[in-house]
Write a protein that holds these residues in place. Structure first.
Motif, PDB file in Angstrom:
ATOM      1  N   THR A  18       0.849  -1.207   0.081  1.00  0.00           N
ATOM      2  CA  THR A  18      -0.242   0.202  -0.097  1.00  0.00           C
ATOM      3  C   THR A  18       0.988   1.340  -0.029  1.00  0.00           C
ATOM      4  O   THR A  18       0.473   2.148  -0.670  1.00  0.00           O
ATOM      5  N   SER A  19       1.900   1.270   0.693  1.00  0.00           N
ATOM      6  CA  SER A  19       2.896   2.574   0.842  1.00  0.00           C
ATOM      7  C   SER A  19       4.317   1.885   0.806  1.00  0.00           C
ATOM      8  O   SER A  19       4.817   2.402   1.960  1.00  0.00           O
ATOM      9  N   ALA A 112       8.429   2.913   7.915  1.00  0.00           N
ATOM     10  CA  ALA A 112       7.502   2.142   8.175  1.00  0.00           C
ATOM     11  C   ALA A 112       6.263   2.534   8.604  1.00  0.00           C
ATOM     12  O   ALA A 112       5.549   2.118   9.496  1.00  0.00           O
ATOM     13  N   SER A 113       6.189   4.002   8.914  1.00  0.00           N
ATOM     14  CA  SER A 113       5.299   4.653   9.311  1.00  0.00           C
ATOM     15  C   SER A 113       4.756   4.356  10.858  1.00  0.00           C
ATOM     16  O   SER A 113       5.644   4.591  11.609  1.00  0.00           O
ATOM     17  N   SER A 487      -4.860  -6.042   4.715  1.00  0.00           N
ATOM     18  CA  SER A 487      -3.874  -4.909   4.617  1.00  0.00           C
ATOM     19  C   SER A 487      -2.684  -5.037   3.594  1.00  0.00           C
ATOM     20  O   SER A 487      -2.218  -6.426   3.256  1.00  0.00           O
ATOM     21  N   GLY A 488      -2.021  -3.973   3.311  1.00  0.00           N
ATOM     22  CA  GLY A 488      -0.808  -4.220   2.071  1.00  0.00           C
ATOM     23  C   GLY A 488       0.215  -3.508   2.995  1.00  0.00           C
ATOM     24  O   GLY A 488       1.310  -3.121   2.263  1.00  0.00           O
ATOM     25  N   ALA A 494      -0.963 -12.035   7.629  1.00  0.00           N
ATOM     26  CA  ALA A 494      -1.763 -11.138   7.039  1.00  0.00           C
ATOM     27  C   ALA A 494      -2.630 -10.442   7.899  1.00  0.00           C
ATOM     28  O   ALA A 494      -2.877 -11.197   9.258  1.00  0.00           O
ATOM     29  N   THR A 495      -2.960  -9.438   7.815  1.00  0.00           N
ATOM     30  CA  THR A 495      -4.210  -8.574   8.566  1.00  0.00           C
ATOM     31  C   THR A 495      -5.519  -8.517   7.614  1.00  0.00           C
ATOM     32  O   THR A 495      -5.498  -7.881   6.520  1.00  0.00           O
ATOM     33  N   LEU A 496      -6.631  -8.986   8.235  1.00  0.00           N
ATOM     34  CA  LEU A 496      -7.822  -8.790   7.552  1.00  0.00           C
ATOM     35  C   LEU A 496      -8.408  -7.587   8.167  1.00  0.00           C
ATOM     36  O   LEU A 496      -8.737  -7.384   9.293  1.00  0.00           O
TER      37      LEU A 496
END
Ligand code: VG1
Ligand code: CO
Length: 544
Positions: A18-19, A112-113, A487-488, A494-496
């Motif tokens: 995503t970023s 990594a924000s 999530s990306g 993984a995160t849903l």
């Protein structure tokens, strides 16, 4: 000083999400790993677009070493000028601004924000284009392709470069200039807001603030802007010393991780405004005294009161939100008679709309808001928007919220995250939802009926590019909805994400807690997606 080609091999999985590219620090610390990625960025740039690049990061663990490696590769490739923030530090919106201001060809952001930093924690890198925007998918795809076929990179044998402000170096074809991390950004803010008006409200004690820097990059920005320029007292600033491990905390400005600020803001002693920012300074949380402003509401209220913000005095033209963000913004846009765009998650999708002048204000439910002054979300800017609104309207945040809900209805909004899922199970949940569409249609919860189940695709109105598979939407007959997406930005399992929105138009029912209000819908969402059956998780890991 030598410049030498270094033989290397591709690393699997250097695919930006995503970023940008986010991995554990030790992954980035492997020899060649970062240099490969930086060389791939350079390779993706046409030869006539290698004149000037900006480099800066959020100061997390490995930021300093990574900056040196990047400089070696950029000098190795003969980039004519490199502008780097002092100490390798620049907030994400400050990088975006510096790229635009110096007409650079792009910039490299190290962050990594909101993910934790430190040994064993997260690191990240992303490329922003010449308009200051996170690179669009076509570019990140080209960078990724490059990482998968790379066989060498060019590196200069530089001595350690001292990144003290004002230094200037000449190595081979390259000039490296070390710039103050805050100066340009602070000047931009002064050009956008009425500092005298805000400062006057502060001096007359009509306006007060508590800002939590979460030991991340916004500390120095907040100190300059809120304290030195606006005259707020020291006690208004908490955790404003930037640390490589963010003080051991999770630099994510939400009710869970900025708990201390949140609890303080819920007391009678709280100032008018409370705010926090994330690791790289692009996110924000906004609180009033005894009032939490959901990010979606913050965006909608900024749009509603845009006349109090000098930058938007000439009108908004259009606004945009990411798809999972609540529809509160749409209702304000309709009232203002401006267009409202719905984009996939990730700031890169706003870039074209902003460049074309189709929108001037954008936001995401994940605590991100910004305007057309940069091409990133901007935490400190959002706080200045709220200070402007409060200085102008002289009403408490809680009253502005109530008044907004009465006029536009309240989107009771919250997000349930299911963390630590195995990737294939997370994918199974998403696939099943689409496959089971027929049996989900017509189901009822809280008196609402499911009227549609669809997969969100986005066609960019400017360049026609299409992003498929951007989440599954379950829509109800009364415009309420549940959105599911993966999530990306994670670095391991993984995160849903399950986004819940219910719209309440009855003013007598608008005072509930949004998380509690959405609990029944959240259980329904778990049930229809068979999250418990597939993953074993009957409850979300986090509710925000
Ligand atoms: C998350 C948020 C998204 C945001 C992205 C980057 O992505 O949901 O809205 O743009 O983080 O924010 P994901 O794919 O994990 O849901 V930041 O502050 O990390 O640059
Ligand atoms: Co961020």
């Amino acid at each position: 000083m030598d410049i030498r080609p270094v033989a290397t091999k591709p690393f699997a999985g250097q695919k930006p999400g995503t970023s940008g590219l986010r991995k554990k620090v030790d992954v980035f610390q492997q020899p060649h790993y970062l240099a490969n990625f930086v060389q791939s960025i350079v390779n993706s740039l046409p030869r006539d677009q290698r004149d000037c690049l900006v480099v800066g990061g959020d100061g997390r663990y490995f930021n300093a070493e990574a900056t040196q490696i990047i400089l070696q590769v950029l000098v190795g490739n003969g980039i004519k000028q490199v502008l780097v923030g002092a100490g390798g530090l620049l907030s994400t919106p400050a990088v975006s601004h510096l790229i635009r201001k110096s007409n650079a060809n792009g910039g490299i952001v190290l962050s990594a924000s909101h993910n934790p930093g430190g040994p064993g924690k997260d690191f990240g890198i992303k490329f922003n284009n010449a308009s200051g925007s996170p690179a669009p998918e076509a570019v990140t795809q080209a960078i990724y392709q490059n990482t998968q076929s790379i066989s060498q990179y060019l590196a200069a044998d530089l001595p350690p470069v001292d990144l003290a402000v004002g230094e200037e170096y000449r190595f081979a074809e390259t000039t490296i200039k070390v710039v103050d991390s805050v100066d340009d950004y602070a000047q931009l803010m002064q050009s956008l807001f009425d500092f005298d008006k805000i400062s006057e409200a502060i001096q007359s004690t009509r306006l007060s603030l508590c800002f939590d820097g979460m030991h991340a990059v916004t500390g120095p920005y907040a100190t300059r802007i809120f304290k030195d320029l606006l005259g707020l007292p020291d006690r208004a600033l908490k955790n404003c010393v930037a640390l490589a491990d963010f003080g051991g905390g999770h630099p994510d400005p939400n009710r869970v991780y900025a708990r201390e600020l949140y609890d303080f803001m819920m007391t009678d002693e709280a100032p008018e405004l409370g705010a926090a920012s994330d690791g790289d300074g692009d996110r924000n949380m906004i609180l009033g005294r005894k009032a939490f402003v959901s990010p979606s509401d913050s965006l909608a209220l900024i749009a509603q009161h845009h006349q109090s913000i000098p930058q938007f005095k000439s009108g908004l033209v259009g606004v945009a939100r990411s798809m999972p963000t609540s529809t509160a913004l749409d209702r304000v846009a309709q009232h203002l008679n401006v267009s409202c765009y719905e984009t996939p998650t990730g700031w890169k999708f706003f870039g074209n709309l902003l460049d074309e002048g189709l929108v001037r204000l954008c936001g995401e439910e994940s605590f991100g808001t910004s305007g057309d002054h940069v091409r990133e979300k901007d935490g400190v800017w959002t706080v200045l928007c709220w200070l402007s609104i409060l200085a102008d309207l002289q009403r408490p945040v809680s009253e502005l919220l109530r008044q907004h809900w009465t006029a536009f209805g309240r989107s009771y909004y919250c997000r349930h995250d299911y963390e630590g899922l195995e990737a294939d199970k997370a994918q199974t949940i998403m696939d099943q939802l689409v496959r089971n569409r027929g049996s989900i249609l017509g189901r009822m919860v809280n008196g609402m009926t499911v009227s549609d189940v669809n997969v969100f695709s986005y066609e960019d109105p400017v360049d026609g590019s299409v992003a498929h598979n951007q989440g599954v939407r379950v829509q109800f007959d009364d415009q309420s909805r549940v959105v599911y997406r993966l999530s990306g930005t994670g670095t391991d399992a993984a995160t849903l994400r399950v986004y819940l929105e219910q719209i309440e138009r009855d003013a007598t029912n608008q005072g509930a807690d949004a998380i509690e209000y959405n609990d029944v819908l959240g259980e329904f969402a778990n049930h229809i997606a068979q999250i418990r059956e597939v993953s074993g998780l009957s409850q979300p890991s986090v509710k925000t």
